[in-house]
Write a protein that holds these residues in place. Structure first.
Motif, mmCIF file in Angstrom:
data_model
loop_
_atom_site.group_PDB
_atom_site.id
_atom_site.type_symbol
_atom_site.label_atom_id
_atom_site.label_comp_id
_atom_site.label_asym_id
_atom_site.label_seq_id
_atom_site.Cartn_x
_atom_site.Cartn_y
_atom_site.Cartn_z
ATOM 1 N N LYS A 1 -20.750 -21.119 -9.892
ATOM 2 C CA LYS A 1 -19.488 -20.604 -9.336
ATOM 3 C C LYS A 1 -19.458 -19.100 -9.584
ATOM 4 O O LYS A 1 -18.938 -18.634 -10.587
ATOM 5 N N PRO A 2 -20.040 -18.348 -8.636
ATOM 6 C CA PRO A 2 -20.323 -16.938 -8.924
ATOM 7 C C PRO A 2 -19.166 -15.971 -8.797
ATOM 8 O O PRO A 2 -19.255 -14.842 -9.273
ATOM 9 N N SER A 3 -18.065 -16.367 -8.161
ATOM 10 C CA SER A 3 -17.113 -15.343 -7.738
ATOM 11 C C SER A 3 -16.484 -14.564 -8.889
ATOM 12 O O SER A 3 -16.243 -13.365 -8.765
ATOM 13 N N HIS A 4 -16.226 -15.192 -10.034
ATOM 14 C CA HIS A 4 -15.607 -14.430 -11.112
ATOM 15 C C HIS A 4 -16.611 -13.566 -11.866
ATOM 16 O O HIS A 4 -16.222 -12.675 -12.625
ATOM 17 N N TRP A 5 -17.906 -13.809 -11.662
ATOM 18 C CA TRP A 5 -18.929 -12.991 -12.306
ATOM 19 C C TRP A 5 -19.136 -11.669 -11.577
ATOM 20 O O TRP A 5 -19.614 -10.701 -12.165
ATOM 21 N N THR A 6 -18.856 -11.634 -10.291
ATOM 22 C CA THR A 6 -19.229 -10.482 -9.466
ATOM 23 C C THR A 6 -18.006 -9.712 -8.980
ATOM 24 O O THR A 6 -17.947 -9.263 -7.832
ATOM 25 N N ILE A 7 -17.041 -9.549 -9.856
ATOM 26 C CA ILE A 7 -15.859 -8.748 -9.558
ATOM 27 C C ILE A 7 -15.297 -8.261 -10.890
ATOM 28 O O ILE A 7 -15.514 -8.884 -11.934
ATOM 29 N N ASP A 8 -14.595 -7.152 -10.840
ATOM 30 C CA ASP A 8 -13.912 -6.644 -12.030
ATOM 31 C C ASP A 8 -12.449 -7.055 -11.994
ATOM 32 O O ASP A 8 -11.773 -6.879 -10.979
ATOM 33 N N GLY A 9 -11.958 -7.591 -13.093
ATOM 34 C CA GLY A 9 -10.554 -7.980 -13.189
ATOM 35 C C GLY A 9 -10.342 -8.750 -14.472
ATOM 36 O O GLY A 9 -11.263 -9.381 -14.988
ATOM 37 N N VAL A 10 -9.129 -8.718 -14.982
ATOM 38 C CA VAL A 10 -8.880 -9.335 -16.283
ATOM 39 C C VAL A 10 -9.024 -10.853 -16.227
ATOM 40 O O VAL A 10 -9.531 -11.468 -17.177
ATOM 41 N N ILE A 11 -8.605 -11.479 -15.142
ATOM 42 C CA ILE A 11 -8.768 -12.934 -15.019
ATOM 43 C C ILE A 11 -10.245 -13.273 -14.870
ATOM 44 O O ILE A 11 -10.765 -14.183 -15.532
ATOM 45 N N ALA A 12 -10.939 -12.541 -14.001
ATOM 46 C CA ALA A 12 -12.371 -12.778 -13.784
ATOM 47 C C ALA A 12 -13.148 -12.632 -15.084
ATOM 48 O O ALA A 12 -13.957 -13.495 -15.450
ATOM 49 N N HIS A 13 -12.909 -11.564 -15.811
ATOM 50 C CA HIS A 13 -13.652 -11.329 -17.051
ATOM 51 C C HIS A 13 -13.297 -12.358 -18.120
ATOM 52 O O HIS A 13 -14.166 -12.763 -18.907
ATOM 53 N N SER A 14 -12.062 -12.787 -18.154
ATOM 54 C CA SER A 14 -11.670 -13.821 -19.122
ATOM 55 C C SER A 14 -12.416 -15.121 -18.851
ATOM 56 O O SER A 14 -12.891 -15.788 -19.781
ATOM 57 N N MET A 15 -12.541 -15.470 -17.575
ATOM 58 C CA MET A 15 -13.264 -16.690 -17.211
ATOM 59 C C MET A 15 -14.741 -16.568 -17.554
ATOM 60 O O MET A 15 -15.356 -17.525 -18.046
#
Length: 318
Positions: free
Chosen positions: A293-307
């Protein structure tokens, strides 16, 4: 004597009134009291990359393409969400299920259809399908400056200013810092000074995370995880992310590798059949971890980085 005291009192009152008035400027760098949560109930004029804009009180239909991470973190559901074709920010869909899509380049007719009362663009270069004047005729339009857009923490804090939620943004970042500190301790106990790398595969191409790209910057700079020498020697991340050959990947002497990509990407099969790839330390130790599930790995953001941090700790320390 009585008259003298009255004069002194009025003088003090005048001084206090003058100081308060000076603190109530309209520019976004003014005193915090203007931009705290109570400011969300008032119109506020802020400076931005395209000049000045008056933010409406309590906007309810916000469109901020590719800034949805900040919106959702602050408890705001956009009127429409960023998309390229059928692709959206998958990791945010639990919060954005049912929110209509809008094309990434914000066609004016689509923007009009969603009847926004506030538009927010991530940078001047993100105005692809119309001019600032075109969008500002539809709704008040705020454009992030490039230096803010390039730093995800600043993005979140600026969104807090725009929406009158500065205190909430600061608390979110404080909670994130606590999470980073706890994850750092867990990983130090679990893997010590063993090195970690991150690779994204798309189609049959491979992209290595430089030490300042996406979650890698947090992992290396804030969590103190060891970088492979290969990563240290890469140039800084640029806007254009260049693929890397398998022969070059063979030089990656990492103890652990997070291999990121949607299920079924051709790159997985290519690596599986590559003797060069199979000879790197992480492969020999069976310490390559596939993340489908790549989407949170390839973006900057507090939710993405937390995940991403949760997955890293779950994989390496639990």
């Amino acid at each position: 004597m009585f008259n003298k005291k009255i004069c002194i009192m009025f003088s003090l009152l005048f001084v206090l009134t003058f100081i308060t008035a000076c603190g109530n400027g309209n520019e976004e760098g003014t005193s915090d009291s203007t931009n705290k949560e109570e400011g969300a109930n008032k119109e506020r004029t802020l400076e931005h990359a395209s000049g000045e804009v008056t933010i409406p009180a309590n906007p309810e239909r916000i469109i901020a393409p590719y800034l949805e991470d900040s919106l959702v973190a602050l408890g705001v559901t956009p009127a429409a969400q960023w998309s390229i074709g059928s692709d959206v920010l998958d990791y945010l869909q639990p919060q954005l299920e049912g929110v209509p899509k809008i094309a990434w380049d914000m066609p004016l007719e689509q923007v009009l259809k969603h009847k926004p009362d506030l538009l927010i663009f991530s940078s001047p270069s993100s105005l692809q399908n119309g001019s600032y004047e075109d969008y500002s005729k539809i709704a008040p339009t705020y454009v992030y400056k490039e230096e803010v857009s390039s730093n995800w923490r600043d993005q979140l804090k600026r969104m807090g200013r725009i929406l009158g939620k500065q205190d909430k943004a600061e608390q979110i970042l404080a909670d994130f810092d606590k999470k980073v500190k706890e994850a750092k301790t867990s990983l130090q106990e679990a893997i010590g000074d063993e090195s970690v790398a991150f690779i994204w595969t798309k189609g049959d191409q491979f992209f290595v995370f430089e030490n300042n790209r996406y979650i890698a910057e947090v992992v290396y700079s804030e969590m103190g995880v060891t970088q492979p020498e290969f990563i240290k020697n890469l140039p800084e991340a640029g806007a254009q992310w260049k693929p890397m050959s398998i022969e070059k990947l063979g030089q990656l002497k990492a103890d652990h590798v997070f291999l990121i990509g949607s299920e079924g990407e051709g790159g997985f099969e290519t690596l599986k059949n590559s003797s060069v790839w199979q000879s790197i330390p992480a492969a020999e130790k069976d310490q390559i971890y596939v993340m489908n599930k790549p989407s949170h790995w390839t973006i900057d953001g507090v939710i993405a980085h937390s995940m991403s941090i949760d997955k890293i700790v779950e994989t390496l320390a639990e």
